[in-house]
Design a protein around this motif. Structure first.
Motif, PDB file in Angstrom:
ATOM      1  N   ILE A  73      22.970 -71.530  46.459  1.00 36.98           N
ATOM      2  CA  ILE A  73      22.971 -70.496  47.622  1.00 36.98           C
ATOM      3  C   ILE A  73      23.876 -69.474  47.313  1.00 36.98           C
ATOM      4  O   ILE A  73      24.401 -69.217  46.237  1.00 36.98           O
ATOM      5  CB  ILE A  73      24.069 -71.382  48.781  1.00 36.98           C
ATOM      6  CG1 ILE A  73      25.384 -71.821  48.070  1.00 36.98           C
ATOM      7  CG2 ILE A  73      22.906 -72.484  49.305  1.00 36.98           C
ATOM      8  CD1 ILE A  73      26.114 -72.314  49.274  1.00 36.98           C
ATOM      9  N   ASN A  74      23.530 -68.309  47.941  1.00 35.60           N
ATOM     10  CA  ASN A  74      24.188 -67.131  47.571  1.00 35.60           C
ATOM     11  C   ASN A  74      25.337 -66.874  48.411  1.00 35.60           C
ATOM     12  O   ASN A  74      25.307 -67.118  49.749  1.00 35.60           O
ATOM     13  CB  ASN A  74      23.174 -65.850  47.717  1.00 35.60           C
ATOM     14  CG  ASN A  74      21.892 -65.797  46.569  1.00 35.60           C
ATOM     15  OD1 ASN A  74      22.271 -65.478  45.551  1.00 35.60           O
ATOM     16  ND2 ASN A  74      20.934 -66.382  47.089  1.00 35.60           N
ATOM     17  N   LEU A  75      26.501 -66.387  48.024  1.00 33.33           N
ATOM     18  CA  LEU A  75      27.676 -66.170  48.646  1.00 33.33           C
ATOM     19  C   LEU A  75      28.335 -64.762  48.332  1.00 33.33           C
ATOM     20  O   LEU A  75      28.312 -64.348  47.087  1.00 33.33           O
ATOM     21  CB  LEU A  75      28.648 -67.038  48.748  1.00 33.33           C
ATOM     22  CG  LEU A  75      28.415 -68.450  49.517  1.00 33.33           C
ATOM     23  CD1 LEU A  75      29.686 -69.593  49.196  1.00 33.33           C
ATOM     24  CD2 LEU A  75      28.561 -67.962  51.153  1.00 33.33           C
TER      25      LEU A  75
ATOM     26  N   ILE B  30      24.703 -68.769  34.169  1.00 31.86           N
ATOM     27  CA  ILE B  30      24.669 -67.151  34.511  1.00 31.86           C
ATOM     28  C   ILE B  30      22.992 -66.872  34.619  1.00 31.86           C
ATOM     29  O   ILE B  30      21.971 -67.495  34.203  1.00 31.86           O
ATOM     30  CB  ILE B  30      25.004 -66.324  33.670  1.00 31.86           C
ATOM     31  CG1 ILE B  30      24.293 -66.165  32.298  1.00 31.86           C
ATOM     32  CG2 ILE B  30      26.540 -66.399  33.341  1.00 31.86           C
ATOM     33  CD1 ILE B  30      24.081 -64.917  31.804  1.00 31.86           C
ATOM     34  N   LYS B  31      22.664 -65.820  35.560  1.00 36.68           N
ATOM     35  CA  LYS B  31      21.398 -65.533  35.722  1.00 36.68           C
ATOM     36  C   LYS B  31      21.099 -63.962  35.415  1.00 36.68           C
ATOM     37  O   LYS B  31      21.958 -63.190  35.910  1.00 36.68           O
ATOM     38  CB  LYS B  31      20.994 -65.642  37.250  1.00 36.68           C
ATOM     39  CG  LYS B  31      21.205 -67.029  37.778  1.00 36.68           C
ATOM     40  CD  LYS B  31      20.774 -67.127  39.139  1.00 36.68           C
ATOM     41  CE  LYS B  31      19.253 -66.964  39.652  1.00 36.68           C
ATOM     42  NZ  LYS B  31      19.114 -67.436  41.149  1.00 36.68           N
ATOM     43  N   ILE B  32      20.500 -63.711  34.404  1.00 32.23           N
ATOM     44  CA  ILE B  32      20.393 -62.330  33.904  1.00 32.23           C
ATOM     45  C   ILE B  32      19.426 -61.458  34.818  1.00 32.23           C
ATOM     46  O   ILE B  32      18.446 -62.067  35.225  1.00 32.23           O
ATOM     47  CB  ILE B  32      19.469 -62.503  32.637  1.00 32.23           C
ATOM     48  CG1 ILE B  32      20.527 -63.481  31.511  1.00 32.23           C
ATOM     49  CG2 ILE B  32      19.527 -61.125  31.935  1.00 32.23           C
ATOM     50  CD1 ILE B  32      19.571 -63.353  30.174  1.00 32.23           C
TER      51      ILE B  32
ATOM     52  N   VAL C 190      16.476 -75.255  43.517  1.00 34.88           N
ATOM     53  CA  VAL C 190      15.903 -74.380  44.266  1.00 34.88           C
ATOM     54  C   VAL C 190      16.901 -73.518  44.920  1.00 34.88           C
ATOM     55  O   VAL C 190      17.898 -73.910  45.174  1.00 34.88           O
ATOM     56  CB  VAL C 190      15.500 -75.076  45.588  1.00 34.88           C
ATOM     57  CG1 VAL C 190      14.737 -74.412  46.548  1.00 34.88           C
ATOM     58  CG2 VAL C 190      14.440 -76.349  44.908  1.00 34.88           C
ATOM     59  N   GLU C 191      16.597 -72.112  45.039  1.00 38.13           N
ATOM     60  CA  GLU C 191      17.429 -71.157  45.599  1.00 38.13           C
ATOM     61  C   GLU C 191      17.106 -70.859  47.154  1.00 38.13           C
ATOM     62  O   GLU C 191      16.147 -70.420  47.314  1.00 38.13           O
ATOM     63  CB  GLU C 191      17.563 -69.984  44.692  1.00 38.13           C
ATOM     64  CG  GLU C 191      18.644 -68.849  45.182  1.00 38.13           C
ATOM     65  CD  GLU C 191      18.604 -67.582  44.572  1.00 38.13           C
ATOM     66  OE1 GLU C 191      17.793 -67.539  43.331  1.00 38.13           O
ATOM     67  OE2 GLU C 191      19.481 -66.591  44.993  1.00 38.13           O
ATOM     68  N   ALA C 192      18.251 -70.885  47.845  1.00 39.28           N
ATOM     69  CA  ALA C 192      18.039 -70.278  49.205  1.00 39.28           C
ATOM     70  C   ALA C 192      18.223 -68.958  49.299  1.00 39.28           C
ATOM     71  O   ALA C 192      19.476 -68.539  49.252  1.00 39.28           O
ATOM     72  CB  ALA C 192      18.870 -71.161  50.250  1.00 39.28           C
TER      73      ALA C 192
ATOM     74  N   ILE D 144      26.930 -66.838  38.080  1.00 36.85           N
ATOM     75  CA  ILE D 144      26.993 -65.453  38.030  1.00 36.85           C
ATOM     76  C   ILE D 144      25.643 -65.014  38.237  1.00 36.85           C
ATOM     77  O   ILE D 144      25.003 -65.010  37.620  1.00 36.85           O
ATOM     78  CB  ILE D 144      27.893 -64.952  36.876  1.00 36.85           C
ATOM     79  CG1 ILE D 144      29.209 -65.646  36.659  1.00 36.85           C
ATOM     80  CG2 ILE D 144      27.833 -63.221  37.179  1.00 36.85           C
ATOM     81  CD1 ILE D 144      30.115 -65.239  37.906  1.00 36.85           C
ATOM     82  N   ASP D 145      25.307 -64.202  39.413  1.00 34.89           N
ATOM     83  CA  ASP D 145      24.043 -63.679  39.557  1.00 34.89           C
ATOM     84  C   ASP D 145      23.893 -62.202  39.328  1.00 34.89           C
ATOM     85  O   ASP D 145      25.104 -61.560  39.220  1.00 34.89           O
ATOM     86  CB  ASP D 145      23.842 -63.642  41.241  1.00 34.89           C
ATOM     87  CG  ASP D 145      22.554 -63.734  41.416  1.00 34.89           C
ATOM     88  OD1 ASP D 145      21.506 -63.702  40.864  1.00 34.89           O
ATOM     89  OD2 ASP D 145      22.098 -64.067  42.810  1.00 34.89           O
ATOM     90  N   ASN D 146      22.683 -62.038  39.069  1.00 35.90           N
ATOM     91  CA  ASN D 146      22.545 -60.582  38.268  1.00 35.90           C
ATOM     92  C   ASN D 146      23.327 -60.190  37.213  1.00 35.90           C
ATOM     93  O   ASN D 146      23.946 -59.022  37.229  1.00 35.90           O
ATOM     94  CB  ASN D 146      22.872 -59.472  39.631  1.00 35.90           C
ATOM     95  CG  ASN D 146      21.942 -59.919  40.660  1.00 35.90           C
ATOM     96  OD1 ASN D 146      20.681 -60.357  40.786  1.00 35.90           O
ATOM     97  ND2 ASN D 146      22.306 -59.686  42.162  1.00 35.90           N
TER      98      ASN D 146
ATOM     99  N   VAL E 291      26.742 -72.251  43.746  1.00 37.26           N
ATOM    100  CA  VAL E 291      27.197 -71.062  44.448  1.00 37.26           C
ATOM    101  C   VAL E 291      26.973 -69.755  43.438  1.00 37.26           C
ATOM    102  O   VAL E 291      27.292 -69.720  42.587  1.00 37.26           O
ATOM    103  CB  VAL E 291      28.693 -70.938  44.869  1.00 37.26           C
ATOM    104  CG1 VAL E 291      28.990 -69.526  45.654  1.00 37.26           C
ATOM    105  CG2 VAL E 291      28.686 -72.099  46.246  1.00 37.26           C
ATOM    106  N   GLU E 292      26.135 -69.173  44.030  1.00 35.07           N
ATOM    107  CA  GLU E 292      25.880 -67.888  43.399  1.00 35.07           C
ATOM    108  C   GLU E 292      26.415 -66.650  43.825  1.00 35.07           C
ATOM    109  O   GLU E 292      26.402 -66.407  44.962  1.00 35.07           O
ATOM    110  CB  GLU E 292      24.257 -67.354  43.359  1.00 35.07           C
ATOM    111  CG  GLU E 292      23.148 -68.537  42.619  1.00 35.07           C
ATOM    112  CD  GLU E 292      21.961 -68.202  42.461  1.00 35.07           C
ATOM    113  OE1 GLU E 292      21.515 -66.886  42.633  1.00 35.07           O
ATOM    114  OE2 GLU E 292      21.150 -68.826  42.059  1.00 35.07           O
ATOM    115  N   VAL E 293      27.280 -66.012  42.870  1.00 36.08           N
ATOM    116  CA  VAL E 293      27.864 -64.778  43.346  1.00 36.08           C
ATOM    117  C   VAL E 293      27.305 -63.736  42.478  1.00 36.08           C
ATOM    118  O   VAL E 293      27.297 -63.791  41.319  1.00 36.08           O
ATOM    119  CB  VAL E 293      29.412 -64.979  43.299  1.00 36.08           C
ATOM    120  CG1 VAL E 293      30.058 -65.771  44.092  1.00 36.08           C
ATOM    121  CG2 VAL E 293      29.765 -64.919  41.971  1.00 36.08           C
TER     122      VAL E 293
HETATM  123 MN    MN Z   1      20.695 -65.459  43.963  1.00 40.41          MN
END
Ligand code: MN
Ligand code: C2E
Ligand code: MN
Length: 403
Positions: free
Chosen positions: A241-243, A325-327, A190-192, A304-306, A274-276
């Motif tokens: 979580i995004n940071l 990683i998130k494409i 789950v992403e906040a 790694i986000d985006n 942690v997503e960056v």
């Molecule tokens: Mn994200």
């Protein structure tokens, strides 16, 4: 402007050779009226077509081709521009590869070249043609069912029940969006996502703050992300979580703060990702690497986000190896129709497989995008097709069902 467009597609079941011949005859006349050259290759199952001519003519012809139900799974492979015509004169020619030697097809195309000097073996369009004739890419021609074969049904059992949701008082700072594995019908994470008081994006929350204030707010908001997630009950799932990468670098004791808040909410570090965003890392990779070592030493994972949206992606993988990683959604959008996007996704997957990094596709909105990615081997998905972010609750997931 002189344009060359290449696509491939799958023939529909009910098309016979007779229909095919009639189709080519009609296409030949239409192409001629638009001053467009068409070279069509057919291998018994797939079409490969080259269209060359003035941009407006090529676009008009291609739009009609896209709407034609004699074939499906159209993938645009190349759209290029050139100073002069290279593939002969307007009209249409069909090569049935089952009846021609590979070499003779290529030779015939070369012979039609209007300028032998320009149509060299290094020409991209000609290379695409040759690859199709050689069938070396055939394993990547994925069959994707039309969207109407699927129905996305919201899981009633997962709908948040008023009674078991005890929300913290005040503004719900975070919205939650599931990351799912549709094949095993599992919500894997789950992403906040931070929300401004008016429901706007996280960026609104940071507007007008100095960089240092932004980093502090970014970090300290996570106390509420953990509290909200804990009260919603995330059970065995991970919480993403995004940071901002610099939050970890510029706020002294950032990792210790996260660990304290994780513990205070009865969560464990191994549960937290942690997503960056890759782009934000570039300016201070070294300081960021140090922060990542701290995170990893504490048991927290890194995503790694985006990925693919910025310029750091591949180089970053040589410096820090994330767990996930998130494409980026820009690469995911209409991936089932785009040769370049498919090539990038397959390359990312190959790279991540070699490094044992888990891949998530984000921003998935269309059934066809999901299907293509699933056939390509991706298992984790996030996007409005399955569940939109829900402020203050974990939304139910819509799972695909074959009609
Ligand atoms: Mn994200
Ligand atoms: P992100 O983490 O990459 O999140 C993706 C954004 O796309 C989210 O917008 C999400 O609501 C939206 N989205 C989700 N599914 C779909 C879809 O299927 N299609 C489309 N078009 N969009 C979809 P959101 O929540 O406004 O977040 C924007 C960005 O703000 C996030 O990108 C994240 O990088 C950042 N962000 C969110 N929360 C925080 C935070 O606590 N701290 C920091 N530093 N950044 C945050
Ligand atoms: Mn993202």
């Amino acid at each position: 402007m002189l344009t060359t467009l290449l696509y491939r597609s799958h023939i529909s079941d009910d098309v016979t050779i007779k229909t095919l011949e009639a189709m080519v005859k009609k296409a030949s006349e239409r192409n001629a009226s638009y001053d467009v050259t068409g070279i069509l290759l057919f291998n018994g199952r797939h079409f490969f077509q080259l269209l060359e001519g003035p941009e407006a003519g090529v676009s008009a012809v291609y739009d009609r081709i896209c709407a034609d139900n004699k074939h499906h799974n159209l993938v645009e492979l190349m759209r290029d521009y050139a100073p002069a015509r290279r593939f002969g004169n307007a009209g249409m020619e069909l090569f049935d590869l089952r009846e021609h030697e590979e070499f003779s097809v290529l030779q015939a195309v070369l012979n039609r070249g209007t300028s032998k000097y320009q149509l060299t073996y290094a020409d991209r369009a000609l290379q695409f043609l040759r690859t199709f004739v050689d069938a070396t890419e055939k394993k990547n021609y994925f069959e994707v069912l039309p969207a109407e074969h699927w129905e996305f049904l919201v899981d009633e059992l997962m709908k948040p029940q008023a009674s078991d949701v005890a929300l913290p008082e005040g503004h719900q700072l975070f919205a939650f969006q599931p990351i799912v594995d549709p094949m095993s019908r599992e919500m894997v994470s789950v992403e906040a996502k931070m929300r401004a008081p008016d429901g706007g994006p996280a960026q609104d929350h940071f507007a007008g703050l100095t960089p240092q204030e932004t980093y502090e707010l970014d970090l300290h908001s996570k106390a509420q992300a953990f509290a909200q997630a804990a009260s919603l009950g995330i059970e065995g799932r991970t919480l993403s979580i995004n940071l901002l990468p610099m939050t970890l670098v510029e706020v002294p004791g950032a990792v210790d703060y996260l660990l304290r808040e994780i513990q205070a909410n009865n969560l464990v570090p191994e549960q937290v990702v942690v997503e960056v965003t890759e782009n934000d890392v570039i300016p201070r990779t070294e300081a960021f690497e140090q922060a990542v070592r701290q995170l990893k030493a504490a048991g927290i994972s890194l995503a790694i986000d985006n990925f693919g949206a910025g310029s750091a992606g591949l180089l970053l993988l040589t410096r820090v190896q994330p767990d996930r990683i998130k494409i980026d959604h820009n690469i995911i959008r209409d991936v089932h129709k785009s040769g370049p996007k498919q090539a990038i996704v397959l390359a990312i997957m190959k790279c991540c497989s070699a490094l044992e990094i888990a891949v998530t596709a984000e921003g998935v909105e269309k059934p066809e995008e999901w299907m293509w990615l699933e056939v390509a081997g991706i298992s984790w998905f996030q996007g409005s097709l399955f569940a939109r972010p829900a402020p203050g609750s974990i939304p139910a997931v819509a799972w695909p069902e074959l009609r």
